[in-house]
Design a protein around this motif. Sequence first.
Motif, mmCIF file in Angstrom:
data_model
loop_
_atom_site.group_PDB
_atom_site.id
_atom_site.type_symbol
_atom_site.label_atom_id
_atom_site.label_comp_id
_atom_site.label_asym_id
_atom_site.label_seq_id
_atom_site.Cartn_x
_atom_site.Cartn_y
_atom_site.Cartn_z
ATOM 1 N N ARG A 9 10.614 -4.266 52.688
ATOM 2 C CA ARG A 9 9.974 -2.958 52.558
ATOM 3 C C ARG A 9 10.873 -1.898 53.200
ATOM 4 O O ARG A 9 11.521 -2.160 54.220
ATOM 5 C CB ARG A 9 8.606 -2.975 53.275
ATOM 6 C CG ARG A 9 7.571 -3.819 52.569
ATOM 7 C CD ARG A 9 6.329 -3.963 53.417
ATOM 8 N NE ARG A 9 5.683 -2.695 53.678
ATOM 9 C CZ ARG A 9 4.784 -2.488 54.631
ATOM 10 N NH1 ARG A 9 4.428 -3.472 55.433
ATOM 11 N NH2 ARG A 9 4.243 -1.304 54.800
ATOM 12 N N GLU A 10 10.856 -0.696 52.631
ATOM 13 C CA GLU A 10 11.737 0.383 53.116
ATOM 14 C C GLU A 10 11.495 0.696 54.590
ATOM 15 O O GLU A 10 12.438 0.848 55.369
ATOM 16 C CB GLU A 10 11.508 1.665 52.301
ATOM 17 C CG GLU A 10 12.275 1.730 50.990
ATOM 18 C CD GLU A 10 13.772 1.455 51.132
ATOM 19 O OE1 GLU A 10 14.405 2.066 52.019
ATOM 20 O OE2 GLU A 10 14.290 0.614 50.378
ATOM 21 N N LYS A 13 13.009 -1.891 56.761
ATOM 22 C CA LYS A 13 14.471 -1.770 56.754
ATOM 23 C C LYS A 13 14.909 -0.712 57.766
ATOM 24 O O LYS A 13 15.850 -0.874 58.512
ATOM 25 C CB LYS A 13 14.919 -1.346 55.345
ATOM 26 C CG LYS A 13 15.940 -2.280 54.718
ATOM 27 C CD LYS A 13 16.510 -1.701 53.449
ATOM 28 C CE LYS A 13 15.718 -2.105 52.237
ATOM 29 N NZ LYS A 13 16.268 -1.578 50.985
ATOM 30 N N LYS A 14 14.154 0.396 57.800
ATOM 31 C CA LYS A 14 14.543 1.535 58.659
ATOM 32 C C LYS A 14 14.053 1.382 60.101
ATOM 33 O O LYS A 14 14.455 2.135 60.975
ATOM 34 C CB LYS A 14 13.919 2.823 58.102
ATOM 35 C CG LYS A 14 14.544 3.276 56.800
ATOM 36 C CD LYS A 14 14.062 4.695 56.496
ATOM 37 C CE LYS A 14 14.045 4.991 55.020
ATOM 38 N NZ LYS A 14 12.772 5.529 54.540
#
Length: 349
Positions: A9-10, A13-14
């Motif tokens: 999931r974005e 990731k961040k």
Amino acid sequence: MINIQSLLRENIKKLKPYSSARDEYTGNVGIFLDANENSFGSIPAGDLNRYPDPHQHEIKRKLSIIKNINTENIFIGNGSDEAIDLLMRAFCEPGKESILIMPPTYGMYKVAADINDVNIIEVPLTSAFQIITDEVINNIISSTKLIFICSPNNPSGNLLDRNSIRTILNSFNGLVIIDEAYIDFANEESWISELESFSNLVVLQTFSKAWGLANIRVGMAYGNEEIISVMNKIKYPYNVNGVSQQIIIDALDSESTKNEVVNKIVYQRDKLIEALSNLDVIQKIIPTDSNFILAKVKHANNVYDYLLENKIIVRNRSNIISCEECLRFTVGTEDENEKLIEILSKYGE
Ligand SMILES: Cc1ncc(COP(=O)(O)O)c(C=O)c1O
């Protein structure tokens, strides 16, 4: 080689993970004034005032020797239930993405998916509790991120076919999670030995069953380094308490004792199968590779109530797909099993 980063999931990731005091200083000698602990000790007495090792180094070091795997490939969780939840949270976008499960199976995959608002694709096992491989592959959609395979399967108890699992591992671009909570009771090698061949494979195991440590909540996930590092990044900083960690560290010196107990359980299981199969009330016993037996009985609800009246508590699985009229019996001690058979043999008298 699967691209783990592209599956994430974005927001994960961040994510910049929490950095705990024990992350920032890892030595164990000195005057510790960094974590707002109680420097005067714990109440009641016992060395419990300091936070535990957030990375469970010693458990991983010992496990890596026993399992012949690098420590970077091991995640330690608050039961394997934590690993199930973390995989869902790391890889499945709520409201959009999906997991695939094969009922009847362990209930927590669905519960964790529901809590995380993750869609569920169900492809039931056959009536003999085996995977319908083509159906599984045909039901994978672009949003499917995880496939959960429970082998040996709960509640049926049997191992799932290795070739079917291999085909799924080869055909799926997401993660295949093989839950081996009961693998110690089976006569087959763990999928851990195949981790190097499949970058999308995650194997779950637990201290709750063969090791007899359900109370202290420790489970593990084994997988490629990238997957394990994501799980470590999103877990609670001190997810396994220090008391549990110490018990596991000590237990890992007694693997041979664990194996002896497993042998005793398997011996009692086989005796129990034989005794159950001689009873009128038992209609069918599902072949098991676990520490429990699923059996089809005449009028499961009535038998369940009758056992309860006699203070014997089993699991009524009769409302679950493919388990109509089935009860699940955990293998007990010799005395417990004898009592169960004695009571069951009097049913209907
Ligand atoms: C198949 C399966 N996986 C996982 C678990 C949970 O294990 P843990 O106690 O490590 O959370 C269970 C518990 O019954 C189980 O049957």
